[in-house]
Design an enzyme around this catalytic site. Structure first.
Site, PDB file in Angstrom:
ATOM      1  N   SER A   1       0.828  -1.209   0.000  1.00 30.91           N
ATOM      2  CA  SER A   1       0.000   0.000   0.000  1.00 30.91           C
ATOM      3  C   SER A   1       0.859   1.253   0.000  1.00 30.91           C
ATOM      4  O   SER A   1       2.027   1.226   0.370  1.00 30.91           O
ATOM      5  CB  SER A   1      -0.875  -0.002   1.241  1.00 30.91           C
ATOM      6  OG  SER A   1      -0.059   0.138   2.388  1.00 30.91           O
ATOM      7  N   LYS A   2       0.245   2.357  -0.406  1.00 33.67           N
ATOM      8  CA  LYS A   2       0.994   3.614  -0.417  1.00 33.67           C
ATOM      9  C   LYS A   2       1.325   4.051   1.007  1.00 33.67           C
ATOM     10  O   LYS A   2       2.333   4.685   1.243  1.00 33.67           O
ATOM     11  CB  LYS A   2       0.249   4.693  -1.195  1.00 33.67           C
ATOM     12  CG  LYS A   2      -1.183   4.900  -0.821  1.00 33.67           C
ATOM     13  CD  LYS A   2      -1.843   5.859  -1.795  1.00 33.67           C
ATOM     14  CE  LYS A   2      -3.299   6.065  -1.413  1.00 33.67           C
ATOM     15  NZ  LYS A   2      -4.052   6.792  -2.419  1.00 33.67           N
ATOM     16  N   ARG A   3       0.441   3.697   1.932  1.00 34.04           N
ATOM     17  CA  ARG A   3       0.696   4.030   3.345  1.00 34.04           C
ATOM     18  C   ARG A   3       2.014   3.394   3.793  1.00 34.04           C
ATOM     19  O   ARG A   3       2.825   3.981   4.474  1.00 34.04           O
ATOM     20  CB  ARG A   3      -0.425   3.470   4.226  1.00 34.04           C
ATOM     21  CG  ARG A   3      -1.457   4.487   4.632  1.00 34.04           C
ATOM     22  CD  ARG A   3      -2.434   3.897   5.615  1.00 34.04           C
ATOM     23  NE  ARG A   3      -2.987   2.614   5.194  1.00 34.04           N
ATOM     24  CZ  ARG A   3      -2.643   1.440   5.696  1.00 34.04           C
ATOM     25  NH1 ARG A   3      -1.748   1.367   6.674  1.00 34.04           N
ATOM     26  NH2 ARG A   3      -3.163   0.327   5.244  1.00 34.04           N
ATOM     27  N   HIS A   4       2.184   2.127   3.388  1.00 35.11           N
ATOM     28  CA  HIS A   4       3.369   1.384   3.763  1.00 35.11           C
ATOM     29  C   HIS A   4       4.624   2.038   3.216  1.00 35.11           C
ATOM     30  O   HIS A   4       5.618   2.184   3.906  1.00 35.11           O
ATOM     31  CB  HIS A   4       3.254  -0.034   3.206  1.00 35.11           C
ATOM     32  CG  HIS A   4       3.658  -1.048   4.199  1.00 35.11           C
ATOM     33  ND1 HIS A   4       2.766  -1.603   5.064  1.00 35.11           N
ATOM     34  CD2 HIS A   4       4.863  -1.588   4.467  1.00 35.11           C
ATOM     35  CE1 HIS A   4       3.411  -2.453   5.836  1.00 35.11           C
ATOM     36  NE2 HIS A   4       4.689  -2.464   5.484  1.00 35.11           N
TER      37      HIS A   4
ATOM     38  N   ALA B   1       5.025   5.143   2.399  1.00 39.92           N
ATOM     39  CA  ALA B   1       5.282   6.409   3.087  1.00 39.92           C
ATOM     40  C   ALA B   1       5.898   6.142   4.460  1.00 39.92           C
ATOM     41  O   ALA B   1       6.847   6.808   4.884  1.00 39.92           O
ATOM     42  CB  ALA B   1       3.984   7.184   3.230  1.00 39.92           C
TER      43      ALA B   1
END
Ligand code: GLU
Length: 507
Positions: free
Chosen positions: A262-265, A267
């Site tokens: 995921s993009k959260r990961h 970041a």
């Protein structure tokens, strides 16, 4: 030209995720392997999720990776237009055909009515509400209402959607190249909307119509679309069309633990999950390109996330990948995204590049301005010295900081450990050798300094680490004498002064 026609069909809802790039890549590889055609189709039927700039981003990313479409918006081709929003008129006739054959129906339910049944179901403990055959019979649609009422509502023309009429008690089976035979129970499927009230088709309808009209032979896409394929298989049957072959790619997983990357990961751990930097107002994401990755290295890394040529071979040019690629070597299980591995690939690619190519890349990177202060001869030598010590392009400047200016910091610990005051006379003598060296080449410096050390029965270990840290601040730099030659006499003497002043303070 072979009959293999594959497509990459992203929705322009934001920057293209690296998983999407892998999907595009596998499509591209199959097309090139078989002499077929690789198509880019923009699936922009959902206007609410449309994001300005996303299509350009997708094209720029594909071009950066060198996986150019043969057909697509802006690429030409005989099956256009390639943006679904520009094909709106084409879909209506197929929707009508499905209604006429009894495989789809008109539904008149308002948003409020739908929310109400959803709520009622929730209260009964049913949290996964589906508009299925059972719900269908209770709602307002052309299967439940008398014909006159349907005709009246159709004539009124408000809020009309078209839904697929999923048959009851049927097992829907299709073959997936990666997973083999896949089955879904029709009773588990919902009557998906295929045409929205504004006359726009939904993804499901537009997708199969376009795959048919564009004569797509293989649908290669992410695993998250596997369950939709049951609906798609049914729609091909309803239309009397031959379905393309399907290959659903395994998920790309987070480096730690399970779950989809995921993009959260990204970041959180500071690595890119997007090919290019994305500046979307409040949402900004780092990209592989801007972080200093080589496009070919990323392609090589991505190719192996879910596929392998059947042995342990890792380093492959695009040509080799094309040669070795086959859908039956795609793996079923999720592939872990290992950022260190991405860096390893990048390092290998950088090492295999010529200094001139690297310089060209650096000149168009964020370090361009810094580099413009140095002439090409200097830069090419600096690149040569650093080439085996970097994993991403910006490392040339950051890891090689001392090649351009005085060391930003010094390894004081080693200085303290290795510096012996009784050797100062020798350092002074070496200083003299350096100052009087006319050639100032690595060869002459190395010859003179090494002879001095041997003639005076000193150990290299007592002298070299000090020289190295004085000049570069670190023990990790490239060859000491090559570095001196590059820095030049004037700068070496300046550094010498600064370094020995520091030693006086700390030793
Ligand atoms: N538009 C879908 C997406 O955004 C395409 C899925 C497919 O390839 O059918 O991924």
């Amino acid at each position: 030209m072979s009959n293999t026609r594959v497509r990459f069909a992203p929705s322009p809802t934001g920057p293209l995720h690296i998983g999407g790039v892998r999907t595009a890549l596998y499509n591209y590889l199959l097309a090139k392997k078989t002499g077929g055609t690789f198509i880019l189709r923009i699936e922009d039927t959902d206007q609410n999720r449309y994001v300005e700039g996303a299509e350009d981003y997708i094209k720029e990313a594909l071009e950066w990776f060198g996986i150019q479409p043969d057909e697509g918006p802006g690429y030409g081709g005989a099956h256009g237009p390639y943006r679904q929003s520009e094909r709106k008129e084409m879909y209506a006739q197929y929707v009508k055909e499905m209604v006429d054959s009894g495989n789809a129906y008109y539904a008149f339910d308002t948003e409020e009515e739908l929310s109400k049944v959803r709520e009622e179901e929730k209260e009964k403990g049913n949290h996964s509400f589906k508009y299925n055959w059972e719900v269908r019979s209770k709602m307002r649609n052309s299967t439940s209402l008398p014909k006159e009422e349907t005709d009246r509502l159709l004539a009124e023309g408000n809020n009309i959607t078209v839904r697929l009429k999923i048959p009851q008690n049927e097992t829907i089976t299709f073959t997936d190249i990666v997973r083999g035979e896949v089955s879904f129970e029709s009773n588990e499927l919902d009557d998906k909307v295929i045409m929205k009230a504004d006359g726009m088709p939904t993804y499901h309808l537009a997708n199969i119509v376009d795959d048919h009209l564009m004569e797509i032979s293989h649908v290669i896409r992410g695993e998250e679309w596997l369950s939709s394929t049951a609906h798609h298989a049914l729609m091909y049957r309803f239309m009397g069309w031959t379905a393309p072959q399907f290959a659903h790619l395994p998920l790309i997983l987070n480096p730690t633990g399970g779950g989809k990357l995921s993009k959260r990961h990204g970041a959180k751990f500071g690595f890119p999950v997007f090919p290019l930097q994305w500046d979307g107002g409040e949402e900004t994401f780092q990209g592989f390109r801007e972080d200093g990755f080589d496009a070919d290295a990323v392609v090589n890394f991505l190719a192996l996330l879910g596929w392998n040529p059947g042995d342990d071979k890792e380093m492959m040019s695009k040509e080799e990948m094309i040669e070795l690629f086959s859908l039956d070597k795609i793996v079923k299980s999720g592939a872990k995204f290992d950022f260190d591995k991405a860096k390893w690939f990048n390092q290998q690619y950088i090492m295999s590049k010529s200094e001139a190519d690297i310089l060209t890349t650096l000149k168009s990177s964020k370090d361009a301005e810094k580099i413009s202060q140095y002439d090409d001869t200097f830069m090419l030598k600096a690149i040569q010295l650093m080439k085996e010590r970097v994993s991403v392009y910006p490392d040339f400047i950051s890891n090689g900081q001392y090649l351009f200016s005085l060391p930003a910091e010094y390894d004081n610990k080693t200085l303290k450990k290795k510096y012996k005051a009784e050797n100062q006379v020798h350092f002074d003598a070496i200083h003299e050798l350096i100052s009087s060296d006319e050639d100032f080449t690595a060869e002459s410096l190395s010859g003179k300094i090494k002879s001095y050390i041997t003639d005076n029965e000193l150990s290299f270990g007592a002298i070299f680490p000090i020289l190295r840290i004085v000049l570069s601040g670190t023990m990790k730099g490239p060859d000491l004498f090559a570095m001196m030659e590059l820095i030049g006499k004037e700068d070496v003497l300046i550094r010498w002064k600064a370094g020995f002043a520091l030693i006086e303070n700390i030793a």
